[in-house]
Design a protein around this motif. Sequence first.
Motif, short mmCIF file in Angstrom:
data_model
loop_
_atom_site.label_atom_id
_atom_site.label_comp_id
_atom_site.label_asym_id
_atom_site.label_seq_id
_atom_site.Cartn_x
_atom_site.Cartn_y
_atom_site.Cartn_z
N GLY A 246 0.80 -1.22 0.00
CA GLY A 246 0.00 0.00 0.00
C GLY A 246 0.83 1.27 0.00
N TRP A 247 0.30 2.30 -0.62
CA TRP A 247 0.93 3.63 -0.57
C TRP A 247 0.79 4.20 0.83
CZ3 TRP A 247 2.13 7.48 -4.69
CH2 TRP A 247 2.39 6.86 -5.92
N GLY A 248 1.74 5.02 1.20
CA GLY A 248 1.61 5.76 2.45
C GLY A 248 0.58 6.87 2.31
N GLY A 249 -0.16 7.16 3.37
CA GLY A 249 -1.15 8.23 3.31
C GLY A 249 -0.50 9.61 3.34
N PRO A 250 -1.07 10.58 2.68
CA PRO A 250 -0.49 11.93 2.68
C PRO A 250 -0.68 12.64 4.01
CG PRO A 250 -2.58 11.92 1.52
CD PRO A 250 -2.29 10.49 1.86
N GLY A 251 0.28 13.51 4.32
CA GLY A 251 0.16 14.34 5.52
C GLY A 251 -0.88 15.43 5.32
N CYS A 252 -1.27 16.05 6.42
CA CYS A 252 -2.36 17.04 6.39
C CYS A 252 -1.83 18.45 6.64
CB CYS A 252 -3.40 16.67 7.45
SG CYS A 252 -4.74 17.87 7.64
N VAL A 253 -2.40 19.40 5.92
CA VAL A 253 -2.13 20.82 6.19
C VAL A 253 -3.32 21.37 6.96
CG1 VAL A 253 -1.76 23.11 5.21
CG2 VAL A 253 -0.69 21.09 4.16
N SER A 254 -3.10 21.73 8.20
CA SER A 254 -4.21 22.20 9.04
C SER A 254 -3.67 23.18 10.08
CB SER A 254 -4.89 21.00 9.73
OG SER A 254 -5.86 21.44 10.66
N PHE A 255 -4.56 24.10 10.51
CA PHE A 255 -4.19 25.06 11.54
C PHE A 255 -5.25 25.05 12.63
CE2 PHE A 255 -2.03 26.49 7.76
CZ PHE A 255 -0.77 26.85 8.22
N ARG A 256 -4.80 25.21 13.82
CA ARG A 256 -5.71 25.21 14.95
C ARG A 256 -6.44 26.56 14.99
NH1 ARG A 256 -4.02 24.95 21.35
NH2 ARG A 256 -6.15 24.93 22.20
N GLY B 195 4.55 1.76 1.72
CA GLY B 195 5.12 3.10 1.68
C GLY B 195 4.96 3.83 3.01
N ILE B 196 5.90 4.69 3.31
CA ILE B 196 5.86 5.48 4.56
C ILE B 196 4.89 6.64 4.40
CG2 ILE B 196 7.22 6.90 6.15
CD1 ILE B 196 9.65 5.26 5.36
N PRO C 90 3.81 26.84 8.48
CA PRO C 90 4.10 26.16 7.22
C PRO C 90 2.83 25.67 6.55
CG PRO C 90 4.61 24.74 9.07
CD PRO C 90 4.28 26.07 9.65
N ARG C 91 2.79 25.83 5.26
CA ARG C 91 1.62 25.36 4.49
C ARG C 91 2.02 24.24 3.53
NH1 ARG C 91 -2.72 28.71 4.96
NH2 ARG C 91 -2.35 30.68 6.06
N ILE C 92 2.93 23.43 4.00
CA ILE C 92 3.39 22.31 3.18
C ILE C 92 3.21 21.00 3.93
CG2 ILE C 92 5.07 23.67 1.86
CD1 ILE C 92 7.25 22.58 3.72
N SER C 93 3.08 19.94 3.19
CA SER C 93 3.02 18.59 3.77
C SER C 93 3.61 17.62 2.74
CB SER C 93 1.59 18.20 4.12
OG SER C 93 0.79 18.13 2.95
N GLN C 94 3.84 16.42 3.17
CA GLN C 94 4.41 15.42 2.27
C GLN C 94 3.33 14.46 1.78
OE1 GLN C 94 7.38 13.52 4.66
NE2 GLN C 94 9.04 14.80 3.86
N PRO C 95 3.43 14.05 0.52
CA PRO C 95 2.56 12.95 0.08
C PRO C 95 3.14 11.63 0.60
CG PRO C 95 4.02 13.62 -1.71
CD PRO C 95 4.28 14.59 -0.56
N GLY C 96 2.34 10.64 0.64
CA GLY C 96 2.85 9.35 1.07
C GLY C 96 3.77 8.73 0.03
#
Length: 355
Positions: free
Chosen positions: A14-24, A121-122, A138-144
């Motif tokens: 399986g592919w790794g899941g993408p990270g999330c861009v979020s703000f509190r 995948g990680i 930061p408004r960046i995240s990594q895809p899996g």
Amino acid sequence: MKFLDQAKVYVKSGWGGPGCVSFRREAYVEFGGPDGGDGGDGGDVWVEAVEGLNTLIDYRYQQHFKAERGHNGAGRNRTGRGGEDVVLRVPVGTQVFDEDKETLLADLTEVGQRAMLAKGGIGGKGNAHFKSSRNQAPRISQPGEAGEERAIWLRLKLIADAGLVGLPNAGKSTLLSVASRAHPKIASYPFTTLHPNLGVVEMGTGNRFVLADIPGLIEGAHEGAGIGDRFLGHIERCALLVHLIDATGEDPMAAYDTVRKELEAYGAGIEGKREIVVLNKLDAADPEIVEMLDTEFKAKLGDVPHHLSGATQEGLKDLLKVIWEAVYTRREEEKRLKEEAEREERGETGWTPDR
């Protein structure tokens, strides 16, 4: 159930899941900040040896196996769930080869042994991971990461202590049926046996060994004649070979030479295994011819062959006793080597210094 000892399958982790861009962002909270969670890791693909299976027939109807992808990360620093693994359950004795059929990836000889075929995948990092004093929003995240994908070959080599070899119609299936509770097909024509059969031989007091019967060999089997030599792989793990020769045949000595030639052409160490030569069908053979064969085999091999009648079971107990002694010796040797290897892993040298 049909017997299948080789199958090609395709596996994909399986592919790794993408990270999330979020703000509190909450009412009456003065300071927010990034809180995007990481994605989950993708599922792996494993192969595991289990009890209760003796064929790869399941992989004739399903050849594609795909593990679950990792789930997405979420706000409030929530990490995505990892993907579910996929486990290919195979019989004990299965070997796993790469697509080239030559690179051995795993050899599963015991129940419970496992091997990873494709790593998931990680999961990607969420934007909370990239927060720093210089970049507080930061408004960046990594895809899996992508999973692995490959084609593999599963090849089953039955786990047996002794293997029966010989020309077609030499009486191998009859011997298996009278020595164990196996019920192979028996008929008076060649190539009755079309796939390997196993039987458990009980010697009393808890002693037992597994006997394997493979389809008969004919001249040119290593080139594909007859059923070919494909099934010889099932006796590669045997402690010894029981070579059955039809004493009523036209030329028993030539029959012996034919099978030996095919074993040597196949290789893989089979030709060097201990061999017990047996003259079978003594109930229908001419005693003078049997006596002549004893003399010829003694001159050729240095020993007189064993005598057997599968139909009347004459000579059966003596033959099984000889096979059991060879199997027991092999087991004791393997046990000793295993204990020595374990002592070496523990750093034990096997001696103590003088005091």
